[in-house]
Design an enzyme around this catalytic site. Sequence first.
Site, PDB file in Angstrom:
ATOM      1  N   GLU A 245       2.703  -6.779   1.115  1.00  0.00           N
ATOM      2  CA  GLU A 245       3.186  -5.850   1.252  1.00  0.00           C
ATOM      3  C   GLU A 245       4.212  -5.511   1.946  1.00  0.00           C
ATOM      4  OE1 GLU A 245       0.908  -2.569  -0.005  1.00  0.00           O
ATOM      5  OE2 GLU A 245      -1.295  -4.356   0.043  1.00  0.00           O
TER       6      GLU A 245
ATOM      7  N   HIS B 157       4.156  -3.279  -6.630  1.00  0.00           N
ATOM      8  CA  HIS B 157       3.505  -4.451  -6.703  1.00  0.00           C
ATOM      9  C   HIS B 157       3.018  -5.524  -8.037  1.00  0.00           C
ATOM     10  CE1 HIS B 157       1.076  -4.624  -2.778  1.00  0.00           C
ATOM     11  NE2 HIS B 157       1.066  -3.420  -2.680  1.00  0.00           N
TER      12      HIS B 157
ATOM     13  N   GLU C 104       4.164   1.134  -5.694  1.00  0.00           N
ATOM     14  CA  GLU C 104       2.354   0.583  -5.537  1.00  0.00           C
ATOM     15  C   GLU C 104       3.005   0.149  -7.722  1.00  0.00           C
ATOM     16  OE1 GLU C 104      -0.710   0.374  -5.580  1.00  0.00           O
ATOM     17  OE2 GLU C 104      -0.407   1.173  -3.777  1.00  0.00           O
TER      18      GLU C 104
END
Length: 404
Positions: free
Chosen positions: A328, A280, A277
């Site tokens: 991803e 990202h 996360e």
Amino acid sequence: MCLFGAKTMSSRFLLDAGRRFFHGNRFQPQLYSKETGLVIHQTQRAVARLQRGLVIRQTQRALVRFKRDPWGIMLRNPKLVVIGSCVLIALLFGRMERIPISGRFHIVLSCKTVERKLGEWTFKGQEEEHRRKILPPNSPQSIRVQRILREIVQGMQSGLRLEKDSSVRVHELKNPAELTPGGTSRKEEPLEAESYSTGNELVCHKPKEAGIQKRARRFGWRFATRHLDGLNWEVMVVDDPYNPNACYIPNGKIVFFTGLFRKLKSDAEVAAVLGHEVGHGIARHIAEGYFRFLWVIILLILCPPDPKSKPEYHPINMFLAFISRRREMEADYIGMMLMASAGYDPRLAPGVELKIDDGGRHNALSTHPCGRKRAEKLQKAKVMDRAMAIYREVTSGLGVPSLI
């Protein structure tokens, strides 16, 4: 005899004439079909020439009208207005950046104010949706997630040679009258930073080699790290044991669901998810998606979907799903390097992907790749060797090496 012979000769003559007629004209249907095809081909060519001439004349007339009143024509056409607006926004606010750790070049919207406002709006929506399930900062799950995220952010700050301090805190509801998951009400008391042993807000100190980032920027294309300087990271822990998921929201916001604890037992496995996360956020995938949305609008105007076909199978949707799967995988790669810089064994990262995926079905419209492919990408020798080199250097006490 003569009469009989005359009849015989006449019958033979008729038979021979009939035989010559039928056998001599047996190729007439083929010749007729060839002539028909030739006529059809010539007709098609003539129609095509007429259409080309018509298009040319229409184009010439449109150009003449456009030269006389260009702004009026564009403003009266809504499609041209939308396309022109998207192109203008892309030219004014688009910026090419290089992603740290992965080194990929991408174009993002440089307007950070819009990105942060959208992030705050999305985070408030998540808060309203899970209001009764948000864990307080003093719960064991919140303390654990905060501690691991703090180590990830510290490793990121040291590896990227950031200059400004960052903080990590657990999200708390602004309305303390809400019930906690245990069923007891909380009084309206402000949560202090030092009220718990781990602290509600943990500060990540500057690395000793902060000047290396400036020297590295002199050579080649600089890495985009300004959006990470002084960023206040905030995690919202949601008590949902049946939802093994986590998501990143712009401006350093992370939503973590406790369903991951059912599948991930060790802190290293949780660090792999949190590193993903944070990856990202480092790569600014959300801002990249905002910029790509402008081009999607233009393509939908130029190539509208067929109303008879299913809209989800439009080529643009399939292309966006492909781009999402690539992002991803890039976040997996960055997260693996971050967990290694935090002192967690990166060899556990491929297994985490297999545990979370749980054999789900994936196709061309899936936004996330299957766990098997993600694990294979992380197990490649080039990727694993770099992560293990960082992990050995950190565990040996030499500090976090440069990730850029």
